[in-house]
Design an enzyme around this catalytic site. Structure first.
Site, PDB file in Angstrom:
ATOM      1  N   LYS A  81       0.983  -1.318   0.011  1.00 30.59           N
ATOM      2  CA  LYS A  81      -0.087   0.053  -0.100  1.00 30.59           C
ATOM      3  C   LYS A  81       1.058   1.306   0.081  1.00 30.59           C
ATOM      4  CE  LYS A  81      -3.989   1.901   2.743  1.00 30.59           C
ATOM      5  NZ  LYS A  81      -4.525   1.533   3.995  1.00 30.59           N
ATOM      6  N   SER A 156      -9.795   1.324   2.984  1.00 23.32           N
ATOM      7  CA  SER A 156      -8.729   2.388   2.225  1.00 23.32           C
ATOM      8  C   SER A 156      -7.656   1.519   1.467  1.00 23.32           C
ATOM      9  CB  SER A 156      -8.114   3.619   3.222  1.00 23.32           C
ATOM     10  OG  SER A 156      -7.045   2.704   4.047  1.00 23.32           O
ATOM     11  N   SER A 180      -9.596  -1.014   7.183  1.00 26.34           N
ATOM     12  CA  SER A 180      -9.099  -0.901   5.802  1.00 26.34           C
ATOM     13  C   SER A 180      -8.400  -1.772   5.232  1.00 26.34           C
ATOM     14  CB  SER A 180      -8.020   0.293   5.914  1.00 26.34           C
ATOM     15  OG  SER A 180      -8.854   1.639   5.936  1.00 26.34           O
TER      16      SER A 180
END
Lengths: 488, 96
Positions: A81, A156, A180
């Site tokens: 990420k 997210s 997330s």
């Protein structure tokens, strides 16, 4: 053939690399080809560095040829990420604020993956600064769900989930502050694990809400998640909230024979707002555990309805403090429109941050401001104590809690334009963050429209081994994780 | 907490060092008003004798050996600076 390699697990690929059936370079070439084919549609990657990844793969092959392979992850492509620092690579947090930022150092998890020989592949998209539940809040455009390109991948860590589901990487890392990792894992049909708070170092993770943030793995199987967790877990002097605890061989314990676990079903997690197809899939999972001899207990977490509000006070308060560092001075976007120093701060932040980040900074600043601190922030910290006590009390009776991960399957892009409606996506995942507990999302079926559904298991603090074993016993009896999307 | 929660958006934006457009001020006031109304339900919880939780697993007295270590080299530390001069970050004038 190349595509088949792209959907194999770490466990299988590690065997094939070891047996010499496949080289790390061949694997990386297949992953690059797959990424080129699918990412123009899925848009999971912010950037990727093909030359760098191939160089890492060549180094892995050279180690193996010299008899110095470093274990299961050597030569395996792992995506990160874009909030996890990799030295000399971009680190954008999907924000204009950090659009040109190049990380000067490695996160601890990055160092550990490098030490394990993993091939780091791609900077994966997210909601800006990890604030969101759909990956629509990215300054670089939304990521799409590989199972239905008109729908969101969740967030997210949407890029981490979607890249994996699309076969563009073998495993990924994300971060989970309120769900997330788990929510996008559920929406994309992959496994996602949020470790106990303090198990994995946060050093080198772009901070959102420091008392809630944890880095964790996305993988095709529980076994792969166990392998990746084993590589990144453990005490780190560079993170002062890092917890000293023994790190077992998670893969070995997750693969041990099933036990008659005691599983709690919190009644508050099956109420209003839960999609009926999600509820059916989760009920079937409960029936499975019962059928293999587990005790099923209905339990109550009476403060569940306060989790969302507590989270949005604490998380935004911490965010407003953490994001104060983006002032246009030492790094990040600097406005050209300012005449004085205060104007420089205000305009750099106005130009650098997107709407959701601004909203959360405003809310967090408000709940910490003079006259409101006790009424909002301090009260939320006290309710957090009660929420945590609910969980710890339940663990007197059960080994793990079983709930849906997300109340709904993947929704359409643009469907949730109201912030409060978006915040409700995290209603089942937030509790584990507030209480610091490990929690995993495992695929548990599909809706009639073909969208993945996820099952959440929440475990005792630092008992990831039990949690993985409980999850793996479900996974071994089902084949949801062997289905792959047709991307079109 | 007042009975009708309301954010003084100009004041809070100033505290947050965030220049907002008139449209943003209007949107955020309305949207955060909705969020604050939702948050009002926390007032129903009896927290009289409850201690606050700042961390799920607080770790106390974290010590590090006082040993000199290399920091970032100047070039690496300045690499992301928006403006620099003579190995320093350049900023607008802050004193008269």
């Amino acid at each position: 053939m190349a595509d088949a390699v792209c959907f194999q697990t770490i466990a299988v690929l590690a065997d094939r690399l070891k047996a010499g059936e496949l080289s790390a370079v061949e694997l990386m070439q297949a992953v690059i080809a797959r990424t080129r084919a699918v990412d123009p549609m899925v848009k999971a990657f912010n950037t990727c560095d093909e030359a760098d990844a191939l160089a890492q793969a060549r180094a892995s092959d050279a180690r193996r040829a010299a008899g110095q392979a470093r274990g299961l992850l050597d030569g395996i492509p792992v995506g990160l990420k874009d909030v996890i620092a990799v030295r000399d690579q971009p680190l954008t947090a999907s924000s204009r604020m950090l659009a040109d930022f190049i990380s000067p150092y490695d996160a601890t998890v990055t160092q550990r993956l490098k030490a394990a020989g993993a091939v780091l592949w791609g900077r994966l998209n997210l909601d800006e600064f990890a604030m969101g539940s759909s990956t629509e809040n990215s300054a670089f455009g939304p990521t799409r769900n590989p199972w239905d390109l008109t729908r969101v991948p969740g967030g997210s860590s949407g890029g981490s989930a979607a890249a994996l589901a699309a076969g563009a990487v073998t495993a990924t890392l994300g971060s989970d502050t309120g769900g997330s990792i788990r929510q996008p894992a559920a929406l994309c049909g992959v496994v996602g694990l949020k470790p106990s708070y303090g198990l994995v170092s946060r050093y080198g993770l772009v901070a959102y809400a420091s008392s809630l943030d944890q880095i964790g793995p996305f993988a095709r199987t529980v076994e792969d998640a166990a392998i990746l967790l084993g590589a990144i877990a453990g005490h780190d002097p560079l993170d002062s909230t890092s917890f000293r605890t023994d790190i077992p061989d998670y893969r070995a314990v997750a693969g041990a024979a099933p036990r008659p676990w005691r599983i709690g079903i919190p009644k508050e997690y099956f109420g209003e707002g839960l999609d009926s197809e999600v509820a059916e899939a989760v009920q079937r999972a409960i029936a499975f555990y019962q059928s293999v001899g587990c005790e099923i207990h209905e339990v109550s977490l009476p403060h569940t309805s306060y989790c969302l509000d507590t989270y949005y006070i604490i998380a935004t308060a911490e965010a407003s403090s953490n994001l104060a560092r983006y002032d246009g001075i030492r790094y990040g976007h600097r406005s050209r429109q300012a005449d004085d120093i205060v104007g420089l701060y205000e305009k750099s932040r106005a130009e650098g941050f997107g709407a959701e980040v601004k909203r959360r900074i405003i809310l967090g600043t408000y709940v910490l401001s003079s006259g409101y601190y006790d009424a909002y922030y301090l009260r939320a910290q006290k309710v957090r104590t009660l929420i945590r006590q609910d969980f710890l009390q339940a663990y007197g009776q059960v080994d793990a809690l079983l709930t849906p991960t997300s109340p709904v399957p993947a929704f359409k892009l643009g469907e949730k334009s109201d912030p409060l409606a978006m915040y409700l996506c995290d209603i089942y995942t937030i509790g584990a963050n507030l209480a610091g507990l490990p929690a995993i999302s495992v695929p548990c079926g599909f809706t009639r429209a073909g969208l993945p559904v996820g099952l959440q298991l929440i475990g005792r603090p630092f008992q990831e081994a039990d949690l993985l074993a409980i999850a793996r016993s479900y996974e071994q009896a089902h084949d949801w994780h062997r289905r792959y999307p047709t991307i079109r | 907490m007042s009975s009708v929660p309301h954010i003084d958006i100009d004041h809070v934006a100033k505290l947050a060092r965030l220049a907002l457009t008139p449209a943003e001020k209007e949107d955020f006031s309305r949207q955060l008003g909705d969020v604050l109304r939702h948050i009002e339900q926390l007032r129903r919880v009896d927290v009289g004798a409850v201690e606050p939780t700042a961390h799920a697993f607080p770790v106390h007295n974290v010590w590090a050996a006082d040993e000199p270590q290399d920091g970032l080299p100047v070039a690496a530390a300045l690499r992301n600076a928006p403006a620099q001069r003579q190995n320093m970050v350049a900023v607008p004038k802050v004193v008269e």
